[in-house]
Design a protein around this motif. Structure first.
Motif, PDB file in Angstrom:
ATOM      1  N   PRO A  15       0.801  -1.229   0.000  1.00 45.85           N
ATOM      2  CA  PRO A  15       0.000   0.000   0.000  1.00 45.85           C
ATOM      3  C   PRO A  15       0.833   1.278   0.000  1.00 45.85           C
ATOM      4  N   PRO A  71      -5.185   9.049   1.258  1.00 46.63           N
ATOM      5  CA  PRO A  71      -5.723   7.815   0.678  1.00 46.63           C
ATOM      6  C   PRO A  71      -5.670   7.844  -0.839  1.00 46.63           C
ATOM      7  N   GLU A 108      -8.136   4.439   3.389  1.00 50.28           N
ATOM      8  CA  GLU A 108      -8.266   3.389   2.378  1.00 50.28           C
ATOM      9  C   GLU A 108      -9.489   2.517   2.665  1.00 50.28           C
TER      10      GLU A 108
END
Length: 331
Positions: free
Chosen positions: A79, A112, A166
């Protein structure tokens, strides 16, 4: 009555055909086979991988189905390694094994990006039993280098806020597994263990799904475990393959949540357990905690499955599903 739910922590090995195709598309060096801003045939390949990994889990009979994380070449660092505010530098050993990932160096604000949400939206078209998978905030922060935030505490909070953002974009999902191996491998010191628990809280608050915090590669230190119990999550995971005795001791000494996740098959060993053995491991754990009846027990591998050959990962998924379906084992 306890519900047995067969699942995995995700991160399945890439199918052999996908490795060959990705090699052709991205070059011959391992460092080039890293997910990022894919387009065209490369994006189509990852879509095909996702479709196959989801189908594999459904065919195996798992009760919860992950996206498979076929793009996560940097494993739990993924991520961050695909984030615009992160620079990827040298190759770093992934815990104490022969897998490696690119070091994510955070050089700007962690806003995000929706990368994982897009993967889950695609997977959700194939299953109603979706399980989201993310690195826990402490693990993701420990895998990264901070060159932007004021100090380690501020960085951990920023990572937690990033992950919560997220999660807020995820499609509907039944469960969220937060993988926290660094709580075992790089245990937080006194004071920081409470901050790690608070960071997990921040991510868990972003979803209405059942949240499972799954440490692995061993057992948590007692103080780390006690602080993790303060987190408002639905279940804590226990790696019964690597250290069943300390994990049981923690539960006996400090209690646990109403539900648990049990690592009952070995995600790093090609020997495929039979369903009866897996079920007996659950029954043994349950017998050590006679005062508590669990609402849900997630039967899972202790680690991610990418360490295994494809056929072994598939076989272990089938074992978990079959173990959950067995009649009660007589001790």
């Amino acid at each position: 009555m306890t519900e047995l739910v067969a699942t995995t922590p995700g991160l399945f090995p890439l199918p052999d055909w996908a490795k060959d195709r990705l090699s052709d598309l991205k070059g011959h060096q391992k460092s080039d086979l890293i997910a990022g801003d894919e387009t065209g045939e490369l994006a189509e390949t990852y879509d095909d991988v996702r479709t196959e990994l989801v189908e594999t889990q459904i065919d195996a009979g798992l009760d919860r189905v992950t996206e498979g994380q076929g793009r996560w070449d940097d494993m739990l660092a993924h991520p961050l390694t695909v984030h615009d505010s992160v620079e990827t530098r040298g190759i770093v050993r992934y815990y104490d094994n022969n897998n490696f990932y690119r070091e994510p160096v955070v050089a700007g604000d962690l806003t995000p990006g929706g990368d994982v949400a897009q993967e889950l939206e695609a997977a959700a078209t194939q299953t109603d039993d979706l399980q989201a998978v993310l690195p826990g905030p402490y693990t993701l922060a420990e895998l990264a280098t901070n060159e932007h935030y004021a100090d380690r505490s501020a960085f951990l909070n920023a990572v937690a806020e990033f992950l919560a953002g997220e999660v807020a974009e995820f499609p509907a999902h039944e469960t969220l597994f937060l993988l926290e191996p660094s709580l075992v491998e790089d245990a937080p010191e006194d004071g920081f263990d409470a901050l790690a628990s608070e960071a997990i809280d921040a991510v868990a608050e972003a979803t209405d799904a059942e949240v499972v915090v799954h440490p692995f590669y061993g057992a948590l230190d007692e103080k780390v475990y006690a602080h993790l119990m303060d987190a408002d999550v639905d279940a804590i995971g226990f790696d019964l393959v690597a250290n069943h005795e300390q994990n049981v001791y923690n539960v006996q000494e400090y209690g646990t949540k109403d539900s648990v996740a049990l690592g009952v098959v070995d995600g790093q060993n090609t020997l495929v357990e039979d369903p009866e053995t897996v079920r007996e491991r659950f029954e043994w754990f349950d017998s050590q905690i006679p005062a508590q009846e669990f609402d849900t027990v997630y039967l899972t591998s202790n680690t991610e499955l990418f360490y295994l050959p494809v056929n072994k990962a598939e076989a272990k998924a089938e074992t978990l599903a079959n173990a959950a379906d067995l009649e009660e084992v007589t001790q």
